[in-house]
Design an enzyme around this catalytic site. Structure first.
Site, PDB file in Angstrom:
ATOM      1  N   ASN A 113     -13.776  14.008  11.014  1.00 11.11           N
ATOM      2  CA  ASN A 113     -13.721  13.333   9.754  1.00 11.11           C
ATOM      3  C   ASN A 113     -15.250  13.307   9.299  1.00 11.11           C
ATOM      4  O   ASN A 113     -15.560  13.923   8.115  1.00 11.11           O
ATOM      5  CB  ASN A 113     -13.195  12.178   9.506  1.00 11.11           C
ATOM      6  CG  ASN A 113     -11.661  12.176   9.245  1.00 11.11           C
ATOM      7  OD1 ASN A 113     -11.049  12.132   8.063  1.00 11.11           O
ATOM      8  ND2 ASN A 113     -10.762  11.876  10.254  1.00 11.11           N
ATOM      9  N   ASN A 136      -5.113   4.591  10.019  1.00  7.42           N
ATOM     10  CA  ASN A 136      -5.975   4.934  10.613  1.00  7.42           C
ATOM     11  C   ASN A 136      -7.138   4.074  11.176  1.00  7.42           C
ATOM     12  O   ASN A 136      -7.471   2.888  10.281  1.00  7.42           O
ATOM     13  CB  ASN A 136      -6.793   6.164  10.493  1.00  7.42           C
ATOM     14  CG  ASN A 136      -5.618   7.192  10.353  1.00  7.42           C
ATOM     15  OD1 ASN A 136      -4.892   7.434  11.432  1.00  7.42           O
ATOM     16  ND2 ASN A 136      -5.543   8.452   9.593  1.00  7.42           N
ATOM     17  N   GLY A 146       2.647   5.244   2.289  1.00  9.52           N
ATOM     18  CA  GLY A 146       3.322   4.283   2.102  1.00  9.52           C
ATOM     19  C   GLY A 146       4.604   4.746   1.370  1.00  9.52           C
ATOM     20  O   GLY A 146       5.639   4.213   1.390  1.00  9.52           O
ATOM     21  N   LYS A 198      -6.536   8.749  18.594  1.00 11.88           N
ATOM     22  CA  LYS A 198      -6.446   9.354  17.119  1.00 11.88           C
ATOM     23  C   LYS A 198      -7.713   8.789  16.435  1.00 11.88           C
ATOM     24  O   LYS A 198      -8.264   9.731  15.885  1.00 11.88           O
ATOM     25  CB  LYS A 198      -5.376   8.771  16.527  1.00 11.88           C
ATOM     26  CG  LYS A 198      -5.089   9.550  15.215  1.00 11.88           C
ATOM     27  CD  LYS A 198      -4.029   9.086  14.457  1.00 11.88           C
ATOM     28  CE  LYS A 198      -3.823  10.072  13.145  1.00 11.88           C
ATOM     29  NZ  LYS A 198      -2.739   9.506  12.032  1.00 11.88           N
ATOM     30  N   ALA A 214       0.795  12.760   4.615  1.00 13.25           N
ATOM     31  CA  ALA A 214       1.298  12.770   3.259  1.00 13.25           C
ATOM     32  C   ALA A 214       0.203  13.056   2.347  1.00 13.25           C
ATOM     33  O   ALA A 214      -0.881  12.860   2.604  1.00 13.25           O
ATOM     34  CB  ALA A 214       2.176  11.376   2.897  1.00 13.25           C
ATOM     35  N   GLY A 235       0.865  -1.247   0.056  1.00  9.34           N
ATOM     36  CA  GLY A 235      -0.099  -0.027  -0.047  1.00  9.34           C
ATOM     37  C   GLY A 235       0.875   1.252   0.193  1.00  9.34           C
ATOM     38  O   GLY A 235       1.439   1.872   0.877  1.00  9.34           O
ATOM     39  N   ALA A 236       1.319   1.574  -1.222  1.00  4.72           N
ATOM     40  CA  ALA A 236       2.277   2.738  -1.331  1.00  4.72           C
ATOM     41  C   ALA A 236       1.611   3.932  -1.983  1.00  4.72           C
ATOM     42  O   ALA A 236       2.165   4.679  -2.925  1.00  4.72           O
ATOM     43  CB  ALA A 236       3.618   2.064  -2.038  1.00  4.72           C
TER      44      ALA A 236
HETATM   45  P1  NAD Z   1      -3.910   6.875  -0.332  1.00  4.30           P
HETATM   46  O1  NAD Z   1      -5.218   6.943  -0.937  1.00  4.30           O
HETATM   47  O2  NAD Z   1      -2.763   7.922  -0.840  1.00  4.30           O
HETATM   48  O3  NAD Z   1      -3.349   5.206  -0.592  1.00  4.30           O
HETATM   49  C1  NAD Z   1      -4.060   4.277  -0.408  1.00  4.30           C
HETATM   50  C2  NAD Z   1      -4.165   3.155  -1.726  1.00  4.30           C
HETATM   51  O4  NAD Z   1      -5.009   3.876  -2.877  1.00  4.30           O
HETATM   52  C3  NAD Z   1      -2.827   3.120  -2.250  1.00  4.30           C
HETATM   53  O5  NAD Z   1      -2.851   1.610  -2.503  1.00  4.30           O
HETATM   54  C4  NAD Z   1      -2.818   3.746  -3.448  1.00  4.30           C
HETATM   55  O6  NAD Z   1      -2.073   3.671  -4.407  1.00  4.30           O
HETATM   56  C5  NAD Z   1      -4.344   3.854  -3.752  1.00  4.30           C
HETATM   57  N1  NAD Z   1      -4.429   5.054  -4.588  1.00  4.30           N
HETATM   58  C6  NAD Z   1      -4.291   6.428  -4.367  1.00  4.30           C
HETATM   59  N2  NAD Z   1      -4.796   7.436  -5.141  1.00  4.30           N
HETATM   60  C7  NAD Z   1      -5.096   6.265  -6.155  1.00  4.30           C
HETATM   61  C8  NAD Z   1      -5.573   6.822  -7.512  1.00  4.30           C
HETATM   62  N3  NAD Z   1      -5.565   8.291  -7.889  1.00  4.30           N
HETATM   63  N4  NAD Z   1      -5.881   5.920  -8.150  1.00  4.30           N
HETATM   64  C9  NAD Z   1      -5.861   4.492  -7.920  1.00  4.30           C
HETATM   65  N5  NAD Z   1      -5.319   4.031  -6.682  1.00  4.30           N
HETATM   66  C10 NAD Z   1      -5.013   5.128  -5.837  1.00  4.30           C
HETATM   67  O7  NAD Z   1      -3.886   6.690   1.297  1.00  4.30           O
HETATM   68  P2  NAD Z   1      -2.953   7.323   2.397  1.00  4.30           P
HETATM   69  O8  NAD Z   1      -3.359   8.580   2.494  1.00  4.30           O
HETATM   70  O9  NAD Z   1      -1.489   7.048   2.062  1.00  4.30           O
HETATM   71  O10 NAD Z   1      -3.513   6.373   3.568  1.00  4.30           O
HETATM   72  C11 NAD Z   1      -3.140   5.199   3.936  1.00  4.30           C
HETATM   73  C12 NAD Z   1      -3.426   4.670   5.254  1.00  4.30           C
HETATM   74  O11 NAD Z   1      -2.630   5.555   6.348  1.00  4.30           O
HETATM   75  C13 NAD Z   1      -5.036   4.929   5.785  1.00  4.30           C
HETATM   76  O12 NAD Z   1      -5.423   4.020   6.700  1.00  4.30           O
HETATM   77  C14 NAD Z   1      -5.045   6.452   6.472  1.00  4.30           C
HETATM   78  O13 NAD Z   1      -5.975   6.632   7.237  1.00  4.30           O
HETATM   79  C15 NAD Z   1      -3.676   6.391   6.900  1.00  4.30           C
HETATM   80  N6  NAD Z   1      -3.105   7.616   7.236  1.00  4.30           N
HETATM   81  C16 NAD Z   1      -2.925   8.653   6.319  1.00  4.30           C
HETATM   82  C17 NAD Z   1      -2.145   9.691   6.520  1.00  4.30           C
HETATM   83  C18 NAD Z   1      -2.176  10.887   5.447  1.00  4.30           C
HETATM   84  O14 NAD Z   1      -1.741  12.032   5.751  1.00  4.30           O
HETATM   85  N7  NAD Z   1      -2.118  10.702   4.204  1.00  4.30           N
HETATM   86  C19 NAD Z   1      -1.840  10.095   7.985  1.00  4.30           C
HETATM   87  C20 NAD Z   1      -2.095   9.054   8.721  1.00  4.30           C
HETATM   88  C21 NAD Z   1      -2.575   7.927   8.623  1.00  4.30           C
END
Ligand code: NAD
Length: 311
Positions: free
Chosen positions: A196, A106, A13, A188, A132, A8-9
């Protein structure tokens, strides 16, 4: 722990993976988003910060391309994608009997779901204050500083605990081993379960939400339900302290100008993590015969909005 994978990048990630990679470790990003994987392999991961833009060369693969096992796997999909990701990694032999599987997602209940697939003793839970954002395939936006608190899900300490701590701190991720990670996860999750859904339903920034003079009347009943449900699961939460933390997010100088991530997911047409926040509280409440009408309603309202906005 020589071979590390980030499963999950997306935004988070990629942040965590790029920091660990830059500290000299062997890191592979694993993601189902083909355009993202292709962009990272072609151009490297492009990282934009407040002051700089740079590229990190880091291998990225699809889950179906996994052919090796890893010593340390960090799960950072969205919560609803995590079980299928772990199952795929398990089926492909990526998880050996000493692999540490840590998640920083989360929400609540991840360990209960993961342990249906992998042994409980291999699961580590973390809470992070790093954030991020995605700018596009292969491109992330990183702002601010953060920290990580983690612990083995069953509360034990083992040889992997210190190894993980060293990896995170070598990478500048400001980590510490927790002696009660559930308390931090629930704290959290309470903030996320209040701000949210409310900001998403109201389509308001955190500051706009906090500007209403009766926010306490809206927020307190939600917190009280979470505190009562937490109690039945051995987690003691301080309702007053949680309210103060939520109110500390209102000013423009703190998080006020932001929309919470659920708002961003919803209005960009993506499913939210509500079932792992308010929905999980409701589920635990049903199991313990604790009524949770506020969390039930918030979950339903977000699902109604998902029906309207998710493409
Ligand atoms: P994200 O949406 O960036 O990524 C999650 C997944 O969705 C990944 O596998 C990604 O490749 C896919 N994805 C993202 N955009 C896409 C698109 N346009 N098309 C197809 N696939 C896509 O999620 P995140 O923000 O990295 O969050 C991951 C976990 O970390 C969640 O549980 C979140 O609650 C938690 N988290 C996030 C943050 C933050 O600031 N982003 C902070 C703390 C915890």
């Amino acid at each position: 722990m020589t071979n590390i994978a980030i499963a999950g990048a997306g935004a988070m990630g990629s942040r965590i993976g790029s920091y660990i990679k830059q500290a000299g470790y062997s890191v592979t990003l694993i993601d189902t988003w083909e355009d993202h994987v292709r962009a990272i392999n072609t151009n490297g991961l492009e990282v934009q910060t407040e002051t700089d833009t740079y590229t990190v060369n880091i291998p990225a693969i699809l889950p179906t391309e996994v052919t090796e096992s890893f010593d340390f796997i960090i799960i950072l999909t969205k919560a609803m994608q995590s079980e299928s990701m772990i199952q795929e990694l398990y089926n492909r032999g990526a998880i050996h009997q000493d692999t540490a599987i840590l998640t920083m997602m989360n929400g609540l209940g991840h360990d209960e779901r993961f342990k249906k697939i992998v042994p409980h003793s291999q699961i580590f839970l973390a809470v992070t204050m790093w954030t991020a954002g995605m700018r596009g395939p292969g491109q992330i936006l990183l702002e601010g500083q953060g920290s990580i608190e983690f612990q083995r899900a069953d509360g034990q300490v083992d040889h992997r605990t210190e190894a993980i701590n060293k990896i995170f701190n070598d990478a500048g991720l400001n980590a510490k081993v927790s002696n009660n990670v559930f308390q931090s996860i629930w704290s959290k999750a309470t903030l996320n379960s209040v701000l949210n859904p409310l900001c998403s339903i109201l389509n308001k920034t955190i500051y706009e939400f906090g500007s209403y003079e009766h926010t306490r009347a809206m927020v307190q009943p939600i917190i009280e339900e979470i505190v009562a449900v937490g109690q039945t699961r051995g987690v003691t939460l301080d309702a007053e302290a949680l309210l103060k933390k939520i109110e500390a997010a209102y000013p423009k100088e703190t998080q006020g100008l932001h929309y919470p991530s659920m708002h961003q997911d919803l209005y960009h047409g993506r499913y939210t993590e509500v079932d792992y926040l308010n929905g999980q509280i409701s589920q635990y409440g049903r199991e313990a015969n604790i009524p949770t009408p506020n969390n039930d309603m918030l979950t339903h309202l977000i699902h109604q909005l998902e029906m309207k906005y998710v493409k």
